[in-house]
Scaffold this motif. Structure first.
Motif, PDB file in Angstrom:
ATOM      1  N   GLY A 227      15.159  10.802 -29.600  1.00 11.38           N
ATOM      2  CA  GLY A 227      15.334  12.080 -30.266  1.00 11.38           C
ATOM      3  C   GLY A 227      14.014  12.781 -30.566  1.00 11.38           C
ATOM      4  O   GLY A 227      12.942  12.337 -30.167  1.00 11.38           O
ATOM      5  N   ALA A 228      14.126  13.885 -31.284  1.00 14.30           N
ATOM      6  CA  ALA A 228      12.968  14.744 -31.558  1.00 14.30           C
ATOM      7  C   ALA A 228      12.299  14.345 -32.867  1.00 14.30           C
ATOM      8  O   ALA A 228      12.936  14.330 -33.927  1.00 14.30           O
ATOM      9  N   ALA A 229      10.992  14.068 -32.801  1.00 14.87           N
ATOM     10  CA  ALA A 229      10.255  13.675 -34.002  1.00 14.87           C
ATOM     11  C   ALA A 229      10.195  14.808 -35.020  1.00 14.87           C
ATOM     12  O   ALA A 229      10.055  14.562 -36.222  1.00 14.87           O
TER      13      ALA A 229
ATOM     14  N   PHE B  85      18.183  -2.785 -37.319  1.00 12.36           N
ATOM     15  CA  PHE B  85      17.405  -1.623 -36.910  1.00 12.36           C
ATOM     16  C   PHE B  85      15.908  -1.917 -36.833  1.00 12.36           C
ATOM     17  O   PHE B  85      15.148  -1.137 -36.255  1.00 12.36           O
ATOM     18  N   LEU B  86      15.460  -3.021 -37.415  1.00 10.29           N
ATOM     19  CA  LEU B  86      14.043  -3.365 -37.347  1.00 10.29           C
ATOM     20  C   LEU B  86      13.651  -3.911 -35.981  1.00 10.29           C
ATOM     21  O   LEU B  86      12.465  -3.929 -35.644  1.00 10.29           O
TER      22      LEU B  86
ATOM     23  N   ALA C 167      20.284   3.342 -31.358  1.00  9.41           N
ATOM     24  CA  ALA C 167      20.002   4.754 -31.607  1.00  9.41           C
ATOM     25  C   ALA C 167      21.282   5.487 -32.015  1.00  9.41           C
ATOM     26  O   ALA C 167      21.275   6.299 -32.948  1.00  9.41           O
ATOM     27  N   ARG C 168      22.377   5.207 -31.341  1.00 11.00           N
ATOM     28  CA  ARG C 168      23.647   5.845 -31.696  1.00 11.00           C
ATOM     29  C   ARG C 168      24.079   5.446 -33.102  1.00 11.00           C
ATOM     30  O   ARG C 168      24.562   6.271 -33.896  1.00 11.00           O
ATOM     31  N   ALA C 169      23.904   4.153 -33.436  1.00  9.66           N
ATOM     32  CA  ALA C 169      24.283   3.687 -34.768  1.00  9.66           C
ATOM     33  C   ALA C 169      23.425   4.325 -35.857  1.00  9.66           C
ATOM     34  O   ALA C 169      23.931   4.720 -36.918  1.00  9.66           O
ATOM     35  N   LEU C 170      22.109   4.451 -35.601  1.00  9.59           N
ATOM     36  CA  LEU C 170      21.217   5.112 -36.557  1.00  9.59           C
ATOM     37  C   LEU C 170      21.587   6.578 -36.742  1.00  9.59           C
ATOM     38  O   LEU C 170      21.606   7.101 -37.861  1.00  9.59           O
TER      39      LEU C 170
END
Length: 344
Positions: free
Chosen positions: A272-274, A322-323, A331-334
């Protein structure tokens, strides 16, 4: 103004059409002399402006694009109005062949209007142009796919794209005319005085400093940026590799200029975008007490900006969550977790 004295590194021994693989992993800009001098559009542009224009028109498929239109008073500097509440130019649809004629018809004017087409995707408007004007970007990591067609063309008269940064790596090829890039490393952001985030020509903040006439009462630390900057002068056929996040101002120095650039990123698409992180931090962190912000700086250093694996190294793999190394599923879960929290 104080002139940038440091010149960008130059590689003079380029074989036309062959981009050294090590260049695109560099952290500093580098000029590649003559890298695209064999392109048909470069050769025709050296003959005459009209020859280059006719060649472009012969590849144009008739789809309208968007052009920037500024009055003679802006002198090609696409920026803000005096109140910084709107841009100082209009952005409206036009046929590209008509746009080219506007540039040619005003080339000899003492104070012509300012015309610019910015980052028009080549394949959508000039579908056969790359057959004779293209270069292969040797991307070292296949697991980090990129937009294969993210190749843009920039067309204009004497224009200035004000100083900004981009989040992708960039190979900028000077095709017709001459270009000057004023370049600054990312640590010079404060000395460049960025403008608004919610009103920008292309998504990134612009430096508020007029490089040609800097107001040092308003922007007293700008000379520090100049001292840490470098300048890249490109002629037709040259290319500049510009790593992501470097601030850069781009000036078209000729009465007619064309640049073709390639953008890519070695980051996986699912990351994704920072920039979204910055917006979220403004919402969630900026107004916290100072001692909390200092603590969050340490937390971000630990989890994000330092060794990416350190936070999980002491945990068993099944407990890392996530670590652990990010993948599309995580990524989808986050993303789902964030959306759920933001919607509360």
């Amino acid at each position: 103004m104080t002139t940038i004295t440091t010149k960008t590194k130059v590689i003079d021994s380029c074989t036309p059409g062959q981009l050294p693989a090590e260049v695109i992993t560099a952290s500093e800009p580098v000029i590649l002399k003559g890298l695209v001098k064999h392109w048909k559009l470069v050769e025709l542009g050296l003959e005459s402006t009209q020859t280059a224009v006719d060649y472009l028109k012969s590849h144009y498929n008739g789809r309208p694009s968007f052009g920037y239109f500024g009055g003679p008073e802006i002198k090609g500097r696409f920026f803000y109005d005096q109140q910084v509440t709107r841009l100082n130019y209009d952005n409206k649809p036009i046929q590209i062949d008509e746009f080219l004629d506007l540039i040619v018809d005003t080339m000899d004017d003492h104070a012509p209007p300012s015309y610019y087409i910015a980052s028009n995707v080549i394949d959508s408007h000039f579908p056969q142009l790359r057959a004779e004007n293209d270069i292969d970007i040797p991307r070292p990591a296949a697991e980090f796919p990129v937009e294969q067609n993210h190749v843009g063309i920039w067309i204009g008269n004497r224009t200035t794209a004000c100083c900004h940064y981009d989040t992708s790596d960039n190979l900028a090829c000077c095709v017709v005319g001459k270009r000057r890039f004023s370049l600054f490393p990312s640590d010079q952001i404060a000395n460049l005085y960025p403008g608004p985030l919610d009103l920008t020509p292309g998504g990134q903040a612009l430096s508020m400093v007029d490089f040609a006439n800097p107001d040092l009462d308003k922007y007293p630390n700008f000379p520090e940026a100049i001292a840490n900057g470098q300048v890249a002068e490109l002629e037709a056929g040259d290319a500049l590799f510009l790593p992501s996040m470097w601030w850069h101002q781009v000036e078209g120095l000729s009465r007619f200029n064309i640049l073709i650039n390639y953008w890519w990123s070695e980051s996986a698409r699912f990351t994704g975008a920072a920039m979204n992180v910055l917006y979220h931090a403004m919402l969630s962190l900026r107004e916290k007490p100072q001692h909390e912000k200092q603590a969050w700086k340490h937390i971000f250093d630990y989890y994000i900006f330092g060794d990416g694996e350190k936070a999980a190294r002491h945990l068993p793999e099944q407990a890392q969550g996530f670590l652990g190394k990010l993948d599309p599923n995580k990524a989808r879960a986050l993303r789902a977790l964030l959306l759920n929290k933001l919607n509360r």
